[in-house]
Design a protein around this motif. Structure first.
Motif, PDB file in Angstrom:
ATOM      1  N   UNK A 169      81.161-135.991  -3.780  1.00 18.24           N
ATOM      2  CA  UNK A 169      82.024-134.853  -3.515  1.00 18.24           C
ATOM      3  C   UNK A 169      82.644-135.004  -2.127  1.00 18.24           C
ATOM      4  N   UNK A 170      83.877-134.542  -1.989  1.00 18.60           N
ATOM      5  CA  UNK A 170      84.551-134.566  -0.685  1.00 18.60           C
ATOM      6  C   UNK A 170      85.595-133.463  -0.626  1.00 18.60           C
ATOM      7  N   UNK A 171      85.627-132.746   0.481  1.00 19.96           N
ATOM      8  CA  UNK A 171      86.673-131.766   0.734  1.00 19.96           C
ATOM      9  C   UNK A 171      87.882-132.461   1.339  1.00 19.96           C
ATOM     10  N   UNK A 172      89.063-131.968   1.001  1.00 16.66           N
ATOM     11  CA  UNK A 172      90.278-132.451   1.649  1.00 16.66           C
ATOM     12  C   UNK A 172      90.262-131.988   3.108  1.00 16.66           C
ATOM     13  N   UNK A 173      91.001-132.661   3.991  1.00 17.59           N
ATOM     14  CA  UNK A 173      91.009-132.269   5.401  1.00 17.59           C
ATOM     15  C   UNK A 173      91.449-130.827   5.664  1.00 17.59           C
ATOM     16  N   UNK A 174      92.295-130.270   4.801  1.00 15.81           N
ATOM     17  CA  UNK A 174      92.700-128.872   4.983  1.00 15.81           C
ATOM     18  C   UNK A 174      91.748-127.891   4.289  1.00 15.81           C
ATOM     19  N   UNK A 175      90.740-128.412   3.582  1.00 12.75           N
ATOM     20  CA  UNK A 175      89.744-127.583   2.923  1.00 12.75           C
ATOM     21  C   UNK A 175      90.191-126.941   1.632  1.00 12.75           C
ATOM     22  N   UNK A 176      91.401-127.212   1.207  1.00 12.47           N
ATOM     23  CA  UNK A 176      91.941-126.566   0.008  1.00 12.47           C
ATOM     24  C   UNK A 176      91.426-127.216  -1.282  1.00 12.47           C
ATOM     25  N   UNK A 177      91.120-128.499  -1.231  1.00 14.66           N
ATOM     26  CA  UNK A 177      90.749-129.237  -2.439  1.00 14.66           C
ATOM     27  C   UNK A 177      89.355-129.847  -2.331  1.00 14.66           C
ATOM     28  N   UNK A 178      88.769-130.100  -3.500  1.00 13.49           N
ATOM     29  CA  UNK A 178      87.493-130.786  -3.605  1.00 13.49           C
ATOM     30  C   UNK A 178      87.666-131.918  -4.607  1.00 13.49           C
ATOM     31  N   UNK A 179      87.310-133.122  -4.212  1.00 18.31           N
ATOM     32  CA  UNK A 179      87.336-134.265  -5.122  1.00 18.31           C
ATOM     33  C   UNK A 179      85.911-134.532  -5.586  1.00 18.31           C
ATOM     34  N   UNK A 180      85.766-134.854  -6.877  1.00 19.75           N
ATOM     35  CA  UNK A 180      84.453-135.085  -7.478  1.00 19.75           C
ATOM     36  C   UNK A 180      84.489-136.371  -8.282  1.00 19.75           C
ATOM     37  N   UNK A 181      83.469-137.210  -8.098  1.00 15.14           N
ATOM     38  CA  UNK A 181      83.317-138.438  -8.881  1.00 15.14           C
ATOM     39  C   UNK A 181      82.093-138.282  -9.777  1.00 15.14           C
ATOM     40  N   UNK A 182      82.260-138.593 -11.071  1.00 15.95           N
ATOM     41  CA  UNK A 182      81.169-138.478 -12.047  1.00 15.95           C
ATOM     42  C   UNK A 182      80.987-139.821 -12.736  1.00 15.95           C
ATOM     43  N   UNK A 183      79.861-140.476 -12.489  1.00 12.93           N
ATOM     44  CA  UNK A 183      79.679-141.842 -12.968  1.00 12.93           C
ATOM     45  C   UNK A 183      79.277-141.966 -14.439  1.00 12.93           C
ATOM     46  N   UNK A 184      78.728-140.948 -15.060  1.00 14.86           N
ATOM     47  CA  UNK A 184      78.340-141.083 -16.474  1.00 14.86           C
ATOM     48  C   UNK A 184      79.457-140.696 -17.436  1.00 14.86           C
ATOM     49  N   UNK A 185      80.389-139.860 -16.988  1.00 19.14           N
ATOM     50  CA  UNK A 185      81.544-139.543 -17.825  1.00 19.14           C
ATOM     51  C   UNK A 185      82.769-140.315 -17.350  1.00 19.14           C
ATOM     52  N   UNK A 186      82.554-141.205 -16.372  1.00 18.60           N
ATOM     53  CA  UNK A 186      83.618-142.094 -15.899  1.00 18.60           C
ATOM     54  C   UNK A 186      84.866-141.311 -15.532  1.00 18.60           C
ATOM     55  N   UNK A 187      84.719-140.394 -14.570  1.00 20.76           N
ATOM     56  CA  UNK A 187      85.837-139.511 -14.232  1.00 20.76           C
ATOM     57  C   UNK A 187      85.916-139.227 -12.735  1.00 20.76           C
ATOM     58  N   UNK A 188      87.134-138.921 -12.313  1.00 22.15           N
ATOM     59  CA  UNK A 188      87.428-138.429 -10.969  1.00 22.15           C
ATOM     60  C   UNK A 188      88.289-137.190 -11.167  1.00 22.15           C
ATOM     61  N   UNK A 189      87.966-136.127 -10.427  1.00 23.07           N
ATOM     62  CA  UNK A 189      88.721-134.890 -10.589  1.00 23.07           C
ATOM     63  C   UNK A 189      89.040-134.275  -9.242  1.00 23.07           C
ATOM     64  N   UNK A 190      90.246-133.735  -9.138  1.00 23.50           N
ATOM     65  CA  UNK A 190      90.653-132.965  -7.976  1.00 23.50           C
ATOM     66  C   UNK A 190      90.709-131.503  -8.397  1.00 23.50           C
ATOM     67  N   UNK A 191      90.048-130.653  -7.608  1.00 23.99           N
ATOM     68  CA  UNK A 191      89.919-129.242  -7.939  1.00 23.99           C
ATOM     69  C   UNK A 191      90.295-128.384  -6.741  1.00 23.99           C
ATOM     70  N   UNK A 192      90.591-127.130  -7.008  1.00 20.72           N
ATOM     71  CA  UNK A 192      90.754-126.170  -5.927  1.00 20.72           C
ATOM     72  C   UNK A 192      89.362-125.814  -5.408  1.00 20.72           C
ATOM     73  N   UNK A 193      89.162-125.941  -4.110  1.00 15.35           N
ATOM     74  CA  UNK A 193      87.852-125.651  -3.534  1.00 15.35           C
ATOM     75  C   UNK A 193      87.484-124.176  -3.671  1.00 15.35           C
ATOM     76  N   UNK A 194      88.468-123.306  -3.688  1.00 12.24           N
ATOM     77  CA  UNK A 194      88.217-121.863  -3.743  1.00 12.24           C
ATOM     78  C   UNK A 194      87.568-121.404  -5.044  1.00 12.24           C
ATOM     79  N   UNK A 195      87.974-122.029  -6.175  1.00 11.52           N
ATOM     80  CA  UNK A 195      87.458-121.532  -7.457  1.00 11.52           C
ATOM     81  C   UNK A 195      87.116-122.612  -8.480  1.00 11.52           C
TER      82      UNK A 195
END
Length: 186
Positions: free
Chosen positions: A88-114
């Motif tokens: 998991x990693x927050x964007x520098x402005x804190x608006x986004x959260x990136x998530x890496x999932x190794x068993x479903x082979x996925x990367x996702x960018x999400x809104x950190x707020x919700x």
């Protein structure tokens, strides 16, 4: 992982299924969460303003954002889409959260707020996705995949590929980060 001001430390314990925020100077506990919701917890990241902490639990198949001061839940996503959630990693402005999932082979960018999804990439290119980091300017995201033996730089806004390196030199890659000036990767 240290908070942005260096005063707090976020610690995960795989075997004890726990996450803890503690004072860096004394080791004193601010709060601790443990149990099945934290099974296989691996990733932890503080928001740039130091008010939120995100966690990734690879066995509990969950990503969660909590308040730093008391561990109160802001939101939690769990289930098959989060199987093997690791980085998991927050964007520098804190608006986004990136998530890496190794068993479903996925990367996702999400809104950190919700936790709303902005984009999600999945498939063989992301096989074993583990580590994820934003560039200091927030324009790029880098992901390492230990099964696909790859490191990829992408545009954070779209997930579009900038470049990809793969092969035996990247076998087992699990962590990645940008240098403070954004010129290098480690």
């Amino acid at each position: 992982t240290f908070s942005p001001d260096g005063k707090l430390l976020g610690v995960t314990t795989w075997d004890a299924d726990s996450v803890e925020v503690m004072r860096a100077d004394t080791g004193g506990r601010v709060w601790r969460k443990s149990g099945l919701d934290w099974d296989g917890i691996f990733g932890v990241a503080f928001s740039p303003n130091g008010r939120l902490v995100a966690t990734a639990s690879s066995i509990a198949d969950a990503v969660e954002v909590m308040r730093v001061h008391d561990g109160g839940r802001i939101w939690r996503k769990s289930g098959a889409d989060w199987d093997g959630c690791n980085g998991v990693a927050f964007s520098p402005n804190g608006k986004y959260l990136a998530v890496a999932s190794y068993l479903v082979d996925a990367v996702e960018l999400m809104l950190a707020a919700d936790g709303s999804s902005i984009w999600r990439l999945s498939g063989a290119d992301w096989d074993g996705a583990r580590g994820v980091a934003f560039s200091p300017d927030g324009k790029y995201l880098v992901v390492v995949s230990d099964v696909a033996d790859a490191v990829e730089l992408m545009r954070a806004d779209t997930g579009g590929r900038v470049w990809r390196l793969s092969g035996a030199d990247w076998d087992g890659a699990s962590e990645v980060d940008f240098s403070p000036d954004g010129k290098y990767l480690a």
